[in-house]
Design an enzyme around this catalytic site. Structure first.
Site, mmCIF file in Angstrom:
data_model
loop_
_atom_site.group_PDB
_atom_site.id
_atom_site.type_symbol
_atom_site.label_atom_id
_atom_site.label_comp_id
_atom_site.label_asym_id
_atom_site.label_seq_id
_atom_site.Cartn_x
_atom_site.Cartn_y
_atom_site.Cartn_z
ATOM 1 N N ASN A 129 49.344 16.423 31.875
ATOM 2 C CA ASN A 129 48.135 15.618 31.714
ATOM 3 C C ASN A 129 48.017 15.328 30.216
ATOM 4 O OD1 ASN A 129 44.693 16.203 32.876
ATOM 5 N ND2 ASN A 129 45.772 14.315 32.495
ATOM 6 N N ASN A 160 38.262 8.393 29.475
ATOM 7 C CA ASN A 160 39.360 8.110 30.398
ATOM 8 C C ASN A 160 40.287 7.053 29.802
ATOM 9 O OD1 ASN A 160 38.506 9.810 32.585
ATOM 10 N ND2 ASN A 160 36.924 8.295 33.061
ATOM 11 N N CYS A 190 37.194 17.460 31.183
ATOM 12 C CA CYS A 190 38.610 17.465 31.559
ATOM 13 C C CYS A 190 39.145 18.861 31.271
ATOM 14 C CB CYS A 190 39.380 16.415 30.761
ATOM 15 S SG CYS A 190 41.156 16.432 31.082
ATOM 16 N N ASN A 221 32.201 17.393 36.733
ATOM 17 C CA ASN A 221 32.598 16.040 37.113
ATOM 18 C C ASN A 221 32.949 16.067 38.602
ATOM 19 O OD1 ASN A 221 34.990 17.460 36.926
ATOM 20 N ND2 ASN A 221 36.099 15.907 35.796
ATOM 21 N N ARG A 273 39.597 9.159 38.405
ATOM 22 C CA ARG A 273 38.765 7.996 38.085
ATOM 23 C C ARG A 273 39.187 7.396 36.746
ATOM 24 N NH1 ARG A 273 32.844 10.101 37.269
ATOM 25 N NH2 ARG A 273 34.095 11.587 36.078
ATOM 26 N N CYS A 306 45.475 17.797 36.728
ATOM 27 C CA CYS A 306 44.038 17.648 36.490
ATOM 28 C C CYS A 306 43.431 19.033 36.572
ATOM 29 C CB CYS A 306 43.410 16.714 37.522
ATOM 30 S SG CYS A 306 41.612 16.558 37.347
ATOM 31 N N GLY A 307 42.911 19.524 35.454
ATOM 32 C CA GLY A 307 42.399 20.899 35.417
ATOM 33 C C GLY A 307 41.171 21.103 36.273
#
Length: 317
Positions: free
Chosen positions: A32, A96, A105, A190, A248, A256-257
């Protein structure tokens, strides 16, 4: 290159030209990846178009997102957070890849702290902790021998009534899957929507070039995780799952953590009583660890652990 592509490339070049001389680093956590910039004086103003241009993989530096390191006192969100967490000197201003703001994130937090250390902005020996600010609140990070462990805070269901009653709250459709699949929506600061698949072949067949369709979709959109539990699910006290994710404002990413945390939350919920508190989450970019523990306020927290790497530093021409 056709005319449309040529115009887009020229526009992107114009967006990045305005940032000539900007120093940056490129880093990643299990694939990532992020563009990172230090802004100790809070003087850097980045438009969504400039962020998108920097994150463009063809005519920019390339990344799933951009992280600006700015003192919390110089950012409105940071000032609000400092009243409760005066130790959160630095704020992770995360965008993003399309330039939109994001709350949090998990992989980015680890890379952000690693960047702060590399830039000489903080000193964090192994075994010690640091508190930083994010739009999802203050986060505590411990430097470990293998990377960093982050207290991601408490998790919660986005649609709690539906989740409690039926263990699912939505349906997700994606290219490559013949029918819509039941899913569970989890907030890690999130939004995430988690889909369990039966086997690896289904996971590989799922096409994430376009965003999956979620019904109902959480109020602020959602990241979507497709997860295959291992067989057996639990080995030597730890659960194991494999995951792909569509984020997103980004698309499919290597990791993605917060998504790994949400996936572990959902699978653990579905597994029922006796499910473990420790999980290994396999993503295309590697493996991250997820651990559940009781937080100081009495709510269950999630810890995310994994590596962070700075691969390059430079100056925009």
């Amino acid at each position: 290159m056709d005319h449309t592509q040529s115009v887009a490339a020229e526009r992107t070049a114009g967006d990045t030209a305005a940032l000539s001389g900007l120093k940056f680093s490129k880093g990643h956590g299990t694939g990532n990846d992020f563009v990172l910039v230090a802004d100790p004086n809070g003087a850097l103003s980045l438009s969504p178009e400039q962020v998108a241009a920097l994150c463009n993989r063809h005519v920019g530096i390339g990344g799933d997102g951009l992280i600006r390191a700015v003192p919390s006192r110089l950012l409105a969100e940071g000032q609000e957070l400092l009243s409760a967490h005066p130790e959160a000197e630095w704020f992770m201003d995360y965008r993003n890849g399309d330039g939109s703001l994001s709350e949090m994130c998990g992989n980015g937090v680890r890379v952000f702290v690693h960047f702060l250390i590399a830039e000489g902005l903080v000193d964090l020996p192994a075994g010690e902790s640091l508190v930083i600010g994010t739009r999802a609140g203050a986060k505590t990070i411990v430097r470990t021998a293998a990377g960093y462990a982050v207290d991601m805070g408490p998790w919660e269901f986005i649609f709690p009534g539906e989740a409690t009653a039926r263990a699912m709250d939505s349906l997700v459709s994606a290219d490559g899957l013949e029918v819509a699949r039941p899913a569970l929506s989890v907030s890690m600061g999130n939004p995430h929507t988690v889909v369990a698949l039966a086997e690896t072949a289904e996971l590989e067949a799922t096409q994430l070039f376009t965003a999956p369709r979620v019904d109902p979709i959480p109020p602020h959109g959602t990241n979507v995780e497709f997860v295959v539990p291992a067989e057996p699910l639990v080995h030597e006290g730890a659960g194991t799952i494999t995951m792909r994710v569509h984020e997103r404002g980004v698309g499919e990413t290597q990791s993605c953590g917060t998504g790994a945390c949400a996936a572990a939350v959902a699978i653990r919920h579905w597994a029922g009583q006796g499910a473990p508190d420790t999980w290994n989450v396999h993503v295309p970019g590697g493996v991250v660890g997820v651990k559940f523990f009781l937080g100081p306020e009495g709510h269950e927290h999630v810890e995310l652990s994994g590596p962070a790497v700075i691969v390059a530093s430079g100056t925009l021409s």
